[in-house]
Design an enzyme around this catalytic site. Structure first.
Site, short mmCIF file in Angstrom:
data_model
loop_
_atom_site.label_atom_id
_atom_site.label_comp_id
_atom_site.label_asym_id
_atom_site.label_seq_id
_atom_site.Cartn_x
_atom_site.Cartn_y
_atom_site.Cartn_z
N ASP A 15 47.84 2.99 36.21
CA ASP A 15 47.94 2.99 37.78
C ASP A 15 46.70 2.19 38.48
O ASP A 15 46.14 2.39 39.54
CB ASP A 15 47.64 4.32 38.46
CG ASP A 15 48.67 5.19 37.79
OD1 ASP A 15 49.81 4.98 37.59
OD2 ASP A 15 48.45 6.53 37.08
N LYS A 73 48.38 -2.96 38.59
CA LYS A 73 48.72 -4.03 37.70
C LYS A 73 49.98 -4.59 38.21
O LYS A 73 49.97 -5.89 38.13
CB LYS A 73 49.35 -3.51 36.20
CG LYS A 73 48.29 -3.20 35.40
CD LYS A 73 48.68 -2.72 33.94
CE LYS A 73 49.64 -1.47 33.90
NZ LYS A 73 48.77 -0.16 34.34
N GLY A 110 55.28 2.90 36.46
CA GLY A 110 55.89 2.75 37.89
C GLY A 110 54.95 1.70 38.51
O GLY A 110 53.79 2.06 38.84
N HIS A 111 55.32 0.37 38.68
CA HIS A 111 54.70 -0.69 39.27
C HIS A 111 55.04 -0.78 40.74
O HIS A 111 56.02 -1.28 40.81
CB HIS A 111 54.79 -1.92 38.57
CG HIS A 111 53.93 -1.77 36.96
ND1 HIS A 111 54.34 -2.59 36.13
CD2 HIS A 111 53.17 -0.90 36.53
CE1 HIS A 111 53.93 -2.18 35.00
NE2 HIS A 111 53.15 -1.13 35.21
N GLN A 151 51.13 1.23 31.50
CA GLN A 151 50.00 2.20 31.42
C GLN A 151 48.68 1.59 31.00
O GLN A 151 48.18 0.65 31.56
CB GLN A 151 50.34 3.10 30.18
CG GLN A 151 51.56 4.24 30.11
CD GLN A 151 52.70 3.37 30.00
OE1 GLN A 151 52.92 2.71 28.97
NE2 GLN A 151 53.58 3.41 30.84
N PRO A 167 49.96 14.37 42.14
CA PRO A 167 48.72 13.66 42.60
C PRO A 167 47.61 13.24 41.48
O PRO A 167 47.84 13.88 40.37
CB PRO A 167 47.85 14.98 42.98
CG PRO A 167 48.77 16.30 42.83
CD PRO A 167 50.05 15.73 42.37
N GLY A 217 43.48 -4.69 49.31
CA GLY A 217 44.73 -4.24 50.24
C GLY A 217 45.92 -4.11 49.35
O GLY A 217 45.94 -5.03 48.27
#
Ligand code: IMP
Length: 427
Positions: free
Chosen positions: A13, A16, A40-41, A221, A301, A410
């Site tokens: 997370d 990437k 999850g990209h 990952q 979370p 951002g």
């Protein structure tokens, strides 16, 4: 020829997706080499949010060819849903992707057993996507490969071995026993779509490199979730470090020119396991809210904490990083001081090296750096940043002795400070 591996330098997370997407702008081929739909990209393009789980992030560039390598575990249903989603946004996908027939298929009962085993005091806190079971079945040599999905006869024969191996496991965790007929009924409608996408991906990547094309290997990952070099057993089931790009694609290490590591300006982790610089209580909550730190795959979370320099130096070592991207620097705006873990105390002794096997006993030792108040998302050069934000970047660069080639300020593609060429050769 330039081959660059992009890896997460923390617990995943790190952002990437955005960085690979930017690098892919100049790439001819983007390769995913490990993991599966646990990844999850998240990409933000023109205000639209796109999350990819299996397709390489480069898929959003209309001419980039995409490869799903032999080291991946692929849930064929999730793959087709993802292809349809991206095609629905007006981009052709099938003409540009090639999938290794050696990649293993994740079936519904493997995901079910992952979820059933994911409870109790020894739970890892997995994503529940069947990753661990699929990789263990691969190692036990009973897995179903995508190359088995070329005919019902071949698929049935591969399924028989797998289902047989599952009967006792299902009983042990109280899950329903799988059946070959049910698994085949799940696979058959997907097979017609999958077959034309299969190919010899090792050969494809080799030819691309021989033709002097630019190839990006997209890690999933992060370093500390690596099966061998992470915080075992709280890890994923694949080799997430840069070496995995070679084994997961089928090319030799001499073909890689550069390894680009991605780190957040702070740290996060989802799932269980040691996290020395973790922030608890309201301090952790406010970092989570500011950074929108919720899992892209499971919505969980994320645990949040300060930057951990020994862990980052470890990532430099085990991946052979040649450059770094620092992401989410904008989230640190507003703090008077920013603590950074620079050493650990283990059994009373100070160390600046990551004690990866004793991490649950490591107490973080923090140094404090001056913060900044301004919003920084409009910065496009280092000179646009407040002096203390610049000093924070220089501090990281010096302490981990690795060149910083990008700073992300951002979520949008444009909100990036590019400082150097990530493709620059290491040799
Ligand atoms: P698994 O990969 O689903 O087996 O999960 C093993 C561990 O890796 C858990 O702690 C997950 O939360 C973590 N994990 C797996 N994939 C990702 C990812 O893409 N980002 C962050 N953590 C992940």
């Amino acid at each position: 020829m330039t081959a660059i591996v992009v890896v997460g330098a923390q617990w995943g997370d790190e952002g990437k997706g955005k960085i690979v997407d930017l690098v892919a702008e100049r790439a001819d081929v983007v390769v995913r080499y490990g993991g599966g739909a646990n990844a999850g990209h998240t990409l933000k393009v023109n205000g639209q949010k796109v999350v990819t789980h299996l397709l390489p992030s480069g898929v959003l560039h209309p001419t980039t060819r995409c490869v799903l390598g032999a080291g991946m575990v692929i849930d064929p249903k999730v793959l087709l849903e993802e292809i349809l989603d991206i095609e629905g946004r007006g981009l052709s996908v099938r003409s540009r992707i090639t999938i290794s027939g050696r990649a293993h298929a994740t079936l519904p009962f493997q995901a079910a057993i992952d979820r059933a085993a994911n409870a109790g005091p020894r739970a890892i806190g997995t994503t529940g996507r069947g990753i661990g079971p699929t990789y263990s079945d691969k190692s036990a040599r009973v897995g179903v490969r995508l190359g088995d999905l070329v005919s019902s006869t071949r698929a049935r024969s591969a399924l028989e071995a797998l289902v047989d191996a599952y009967k006792w496991r299902a009983r042990a965790v109280g899950a329903a026993e799988p059946s070959v007929d049910e698994a085949l009924a799940f696979l058959e409608p997907l097979m017609r779509d999958i077959q034309p996408l299969l190919g010899d991906t090792s050969l494809l990547v080799d030819r691309a490199l021989r033709d002097n094309e630019r190839v990006v290997f997209e890690g999933a990952q992060g370093t500390l979730l690596d099966l061998d070099h992470g915080t075992y057993p709280f890890v994923t089931s694949s080799n997430t470090v840069a070496g995995g790009a070679c084994t997961g694609t089928g090319i030799g290490p001499t073909r890689i020119d550069a390894v680009f590591g991605i780190t957040k300006a702070y740290c996060t982790r989802v799932g269980h396991g040691p996290f020395p610089s973790e922030l608890h209580g309201t301090a952790g909550d406010s970092l989570r809210e500011a950074g929108e730190e919720y899992g892209a795959t499971t919505g969980r979370p994320r645990r949040c904490g300060w930057l951990d320099l020994p862990a980052l130096r470890y990532a430099v070592r085990v991946n052979g990083l040649t450059a770094l991207a620092v992401t989410k620097l904008d989230i640190l705006s507003g703090y008077d001081e920013i603590p950074v873990c620079t050493q650990y105390r283990v059994d009373g002794e100070l160390t600046a090296e990551l004690p990866v096997d004793d991490l649950d006993r490591a107490e973080p030792v923090f140094e404090r750096f001056t913060g900044w108040k301004e919003a920084i998302s409009s910065a496009r050069a280092l000179g646009d940043l407040p002096a203390s934000a610049r000093a924070y970047i220089t501090m990281i660069e010096e302490r981990v002795e690795t060149r910083i080639a990008m700073v992300s300020v951002g979520a949008e593609r444009a909100e990036t400070i590019v400082l150097g060429d990530p493709f620059a050769r290491a040799r």
